[in-house]
Design a protein around this motif. Sequence first.
Motif, PDB file in Angstrom:
ATOM      1  N   ASP A  59       0.826  -1.206   0.000  1.00  0.00           N
ATOM      2  CA  ASP A  59       0.000   0.000   0.000  1.00  0.00           C
ATOM      3  C   ASP A  59       0.862   1.258   0.000  1.00  0.00           C
ATOM      4  OD1 ASP A  59      -2.309  -1.473  -0.038  1.00  0.00           O
ATOM      5  OD2 ASP A  59      -2.618  -1.387   2.135  1.00  0.00           O
ATOM      6  N   ASP A  60       1.974   1.218   0.760  1.00  0.00           N
ATOM      7  CA  ASP A  60       2.887   2.370   0.783  1.00  0.00           C
ATOM      8  C   ASP A  60       3.412   2.662  -0.623  1.00  0.00           C
ATOM      9  OD1 ASP A  60       2.646   2.645   3.542  1.00  0.00           O
ATOM     10  OD2 ASP A  60       4.347   1.320   3.950  1.00  0.00           O
ATOM     11  N   ILE A  61       3.814   1.610  -1.315  1.00  0.00           N
ATOM     12  CA  ILE A  61       4.386   1.791  -2.655  1.00  0.00           C
ATOM     13  C   ILE A  61       3.313   2.240  -3.640  1.00  0.00           C
ATOM     14  CG2 ILE A  61       5.367   0.513  -4.600  1.00  0.00           C
ATOM     15  CD1 ILE A  61       7.151  -0.913  -2.612  1.00  0.00           C
ATOM     16  N   ALA A  62       2.098   1.744  -3.491  1.00  0.00           N
ATOM     17  CA  ALA A  62       1.002   2.204  -4.354  1.00  0.00           C
ATOM     18  C   ALA A  62       0.777   3.705  -4.179  1.00  0.00           C
ATOM     19  CB  ALA A  62      -0.267   1.424  -4.044  1.00  0.00           C
ATOM     20  N   ARG A  63       0.903   4.175  -2.951  1.00  0.00           N
ATOM     21  CA  ARG A  63       0.745   5.618  -2.702  1.00  0.00           C
ATOM     22  C   ARG A  63       1.902   6.399  -3.334  1.00  0.00           C
ATOM     23  NH1 ARG A  63      -1.777   3.705   2.140  1.00  0.00           N
ATOM     24  NH2 ARG A  63       0.226   3.404   3.183  1.00  0.00           N
ATOM     25  N   GLN A  64       3.111   5.826  -3.325  1.00  0.00           N
ATOM     26  CA  GLN A  64       4.239   6.495  -3.978  1.00  0.00           C
ATOM     27  C   GLN A  64       3.991   6.641  -5.483  1.00  0.00           C
ATOM     28  OE1 GLN A  64       7.445   3.831  -2.027  1.00  0.00           O
ATOM     29  NE2 GLN A  64       8.507   5.744  -2.446  1.00  0.00           N
ATOM     30  N   VAL A  65       3.521   5.573  -6.093  1.00  0.00           N
ATOM     31  CA  VAL A  65       3.215   5.626  -7.523  1.00  0.00           C
ATOM     32  C   VAL A  65       2.152   6.690  -7.798  1.00  0.00           C
ATOM     33  CG1 VAL A  65       2.322   4.330  -9.498  1.00  0.00           C
ATOM     34  CG2 VAL A  65       3.853   3.205  -7.870  1.00  0.00           C
ATOM     35  N   ALA A  66       1.144   6.754  -6.947  1.00  0.00           N
ATOM     36  CA  ALA A  66       0.068   7.737  -7.123  1.00  0.00           C
ATOM     37  C   ALA A  66       0.600   9.164  -7.000  1.00  0.00           C
ATOM     38  CB  ALA A  66      -1.037   7.483  -6.098  1.00  0.00           C
ATOM     39  N   ARG A  67       1.529   9.384  -6.065  1.00  0.00           N
ATOM     40  CA  ARG A  67       2.104  10.733  -5.914  1.00  0.00           C
ATOM     41  C   ARG A  67       2.906  11.121  -7.155  1.00  0.00           C
ATOM     42  NH1 ARG A  67       3.081   9.122  -0.515  1.00  0.00           N
ATOM     43  NH2 ARG A  67       5.293   8.730  -0.940  1.00  0.00           N
ATOM     44  N   ALA A  68       3.675  10.187  -7.654  1.00  0.00           N
ATOM     45  CA  ALA A  68       4.455  10.469  -8.866  1.00  0.00           C
ATOM     46  C   ALA A  68       3.528  10.789 -10.034  1.00  0.00           C
ATOM     47  CB  ALA A  68       5.349   9.275  -9.201  1.00  0.00           C
ATOM     48  N   ASP A  69       2.473  10.002 -10.179  1.00  0.00           N
ATOM     49  CA  ASP A  69       1.561  10.190 -11.296  1.00  0.00           C
ATOM     50  C   ASP A  69       0.804  11.512 -11.183  1.00  0.00           C
ATOM     51  OD1 ASP A  69       0.690   8.754 -13.700  1.00  0.00           O
ATOM     52  OD2 ASP A  69      -1.296   8.874 -12.795  1.00  0.00           O
ATOM     53  N   ALA A  70       0.494  11.912  -9.964  1.00  0.00           N
ATOM     54  CA  ALA A  70      -0.219  13.175  -9.767  1.00  0.00           C
ATOM     55  C   ALA A  70       0.669  14.367 -10.111  1.00  0.00           C
ATOM     56  CB  ALA A  70      -0.711  13.282  -8.326  1.00  0.00           C
ATOM     57  N   ALA A  71       1.975  14.213  -9.896  1.00  0.00           N
ATOM     58  CA  ALA A  71       2.902  15.324 -10.160  1.00  0.00           C
ATOM     59  C   ALA A  71       3.333  15.379 -11.622  1.00  0.00           C
ATOM     60  CB  ALA A  71       4.139  15.181  -9.263  1.00  0.00           C
ATOM     61  N   GLN A  72       3.128  14.315 -12.368  1.00  0.00           N
ATOM     62  CA  GLN A  72       3.664  14.233 -13.730  1.00  0.00           C
ATOM     63  C   GLN A  72       3.078  15.237 -14.715  1.00  0.00           C
ATOM     64  OE1 GLN A  72       2.106  12.875 -16.714  1.00  0.00           O
ATOM     65  NE2 GLN A  72       3.975  13.218 -17.919  1.00  0.00           N
ATOM     66  N   PRO A  73       1.756  15.483 -14.733  1.00  0.00           N
ATOM     67  CA  PRO A  73       1.228  16.405 -15.749  1.00  0.00           C
ATOM     68  C   PRO A  73       1.873  17.783 -15.720  1.00  0.00           C
ATOM     69  CG  PRO A  73      -0.564  15.157 -14.763  1.00  0.00           C
ATOM     70  CD  PRO A  73       0.665  14.853 -13.953  1.00  0.00           C
ATOM     71  N   LYS A  74       2.137  18.305 -14.536  1.00  0.00           N
ATOM     72  CA  LYS A  74       2.773  19.625 -14.455  1.00  0.00           C
ATOM     73  C   LYS A  74       4.202  19.555 -14.969  1.00  0.00           C
ATOM     74  CE  LYS A  74       3.725  23.494 -11.322  1.00  0.00           C
ATOM     75  NZ  LYS A  74       3.629  24.007  -9.927  1.00  0.00           N
ATOM     76  N   TRP A  75       4.904  18.467 -14.629  1.00  0.00           N
ATOM     77  CA  TRP A  75       6.279  18.318 -15.127  1.00  0.00           C
ATOM     78  C   TRP A  75       6.282  18.194 -16.652  1.00  0.00           C
ATOM     79  CZ3 TRP A  75      11.038  19.327 -14.011  1.00  0.00           C
ATOM     80  CH2 TRP A  75      12.060  18.745 -14.745  1.00  0.00           C
ATOM     81  N   ALA A  76       5.291  17.497 -17.217  1.00  0.00           N
ATOM     82  CA  ALA A  76       5.221  17.328 -18.670  1.00  0.00           C
ATOM     83  C   ALA A  76       5.076  18.664 -19.379  1.00  0.00           C
ATOM     84  CB  ALA A  76       4.060  16.403 -19.033  1.00  0.00           C
ATOM     85  N   ARG A  77       4.549  19.680 -18.688  1.00  0.00           N
ATOM     86  CA  ARG A  77       4.371  20.999 -19.302  1.00  0.00           C
ATOM     87  C   ARG A  77       5.607  21.875 -19.209  1.00  0.00           C
ATOM     88  NH1 ARG A  77      -0.718  20.305 -16.753  1.00  0.00           N
ATOM     89  NH2 ARG A  77      -0.101  21.606 -14.982  1.00  0.00           N
ATOM     90  N   THR A  78       6.662  21.404 -18.542  1.00  0.00           N
ATOM     91  CA  THR A  78       7.897  22.183 -18.474  1.00  0.00           C
ATOM     92  C   THR A  78       8.559  22.237 -19.840  1.00  0.00           C
ATOM     93  OG1 THR A  78       9.151  20.214 -17.820  1.00  0.00           O
ATOM     94  CG2 THR A  78       8.332  21.630 -16.054  1.00  0.00           C
ATOM     95  N   THR A  79       9.361  23.263 -20.042  1.00  0.00           N
ATOM     96  CA  THR A  79      10.083  23.395 -21.310  1.00  0.00           C
ATOM     97  C   THR A  79      11.354  22.551 -21.257  1.00  0.00           C
ATOM     98  OG1 THR A  79      11.386  25.280 -20.533  1.00  0.00           O
ATOM     99  CG2 THR A  79       9.234  25.753 -21.535  1.00  0.00           C
ATOM    100  N   PHE A  80      11.909  22.324 -22.430  1.00  0.00           N
ATOM    101  CA  PHE A  80      13.186  21.597 -22.474  1.00  0.00           C
ATOM    102  C   PHE A  80      14.276  22.386 -21.755  1.00  0.00           C
ATOM    103  CE2 PHE A  80      11.197  19.487 -26.200  1.00  0.00           C
ATOM    104  CZ  PHE A  80      11.324  18.176 -25.748  1.00  0.00           C
TER     105      PHE A  80
END
Length: 622
Positions: free
Chosen positions: A127-148
Amino acid sequence: MSLEAAARAWLSWLSALTLGQIWAALCNPPDTPWKTALVVGAFIWTAPEYYGKFKAWRRGRKRVKFVYPMPKEAASTWHGEVIPNPDLFAHTRNPALLPSNASGEYITCYDPSSGEHIETRRLPSADDIARQVARADAAQPKWARTTFAQRASVLRSIKAWILRDMDSIVAVACRDTGKTRVDAVFGEILTTLAKIDWLVKNGEKVLKPERRALSLLLAHKISEVHYEPLGTVLACVSWNYSFHNALSPILAALMAGDAIVVKCSEQVAWSSDWFLGGVKACLRACGHNADIVQLAVCLPSVAETLTTNPTIKHVTFIGSEPVGRKVAAAAASILAGTTIELGGKDPAFILPSADMKFFASTWMRGAFQSAGQNCIGVELFLVPRVRQEEFIDLLLPRVKALRVGTDVGALISHAPIARLERLVKDAEASGARILAGGAQYIHPDKTQGAYFAPTLVADVSLDMEIAREELFAPVMTVVPYDDIDEALAKLRAGRFGLGGSVYGASRKECMHVAQSLQCGMVSLNDFGVFYLNQDMPFGGVKASGYGRFAGPEGLRGLCYPKAVIEDRFFSLIRTSIPAPVDFPLPAGDKPWIFLRGLVFFAYGAGVARVKGLLDVIRMAVA
């Protein structure tokens, strides 16, 4: 052409001018006012674009400094409690190694070169690791919008940290793996810096939209492939290069716009935690959410829940063949892409013309780098039978002179030692000669260290188990051969195909061998340098795995390609459905004659193409 079309064409021409062309025109003014106006207009039109590029370039070169202290256990003056017969589960035999309020599952982290206890670490639950994956996935869309440029700034800041705190990084890696500082610089620092430099210089170029060719029928279109971030990816990495193996997939994922979960080996949990802590500190200092990078430390029972988590869009695995098969099967169940890098049995194919004295040092490094725990280390030395004794006379004194603990570090644990001793004894029973080593080495000052004596085994045949199984140990295995093509045929019959190297005086002969080897990478007259060039794809064939990381292939593998097609002159020239094939279809043969003519016009030749064009025109205007 309409006024609007003319204006668009002129603006398109202005945008196509390079800064150099404009500068040349300003330095050599045109001789007519209208040409001068065009050049000045071009400068005014393109100036904002080039200014924007300049600002992006400045942002990409920005380095953010941050402080990240070295753990006390990495200091050369630190000494921990020596654990008798240390392993990951030493705490089960010695409860004193556990914290007083222990609950849940733990592993024991220790220095394999001395057996000194570093820490006893609590393992996260599924369950701890599932929450880690969820945190990473929640943060990804904003990171995807960063410039090169923003991503390059993060990578440059990590590079600055590595150069600034290299001593600390090396000390941590050595403490957790038992390797020497020299081996750590070779395998941990140089390769990671090479990765960063390549990504910073080439990442945007590799991932920016790529124009594709068009056919005659689509001449009025523009076709591009866009490389979009996958989302959240997983990297299951091995212990032999704890710093580089963890950072390499992180760096690539960040440049691709992905979030990443790194599942490290339990053997290097302590160092991996510190290394990823440095990356997170860098992300925070650069103003980004550090949740996009997560570390998972878990045993196989929990790891399976990670590799079957549907949030994961791609899995990179570095490790053994049996585990790699399980990871590939688990990833298939969630339809996640995979890059699998497994074992190797890399040969050094020494041709009769090779200068043995010159290459002796290369071969020593190839066999004993990181105590042989190197996926692209040389595991087989194929030597012409008539030159085997020359090879032995040259290398044996150097092997015997190696200092255990100074030149050759420890194994990752005591676990492989019994197997290695058995393989050496079996080879000897089958006719091989054990000329040096072949057994566990008891270090006089570090009796609990996991050392194996530097070993040289001669007269090995390719059908012996020692020549078929990956050793991952400081063992130089010498295989004499009589015929080049016969030896190559036997190598091709082997299970592995990761890397290899060829040595000789004739480029033609070396290339013949290189082209005959079935492997993913080959060095001519060198060892393993294909990995130092991060523009090259890294990976193997057969039981050594599939897929590639590093290079454009590896970076694009962390994205999904999206085909985008649009009108070349947007809104000015648009695709319409010709009347002969518009619904409802006209009566008679008009649709058939039109389409038949279109086919011959587009794909025919000569008279047939001309006739096809005339049919198209005739039916279109009828």
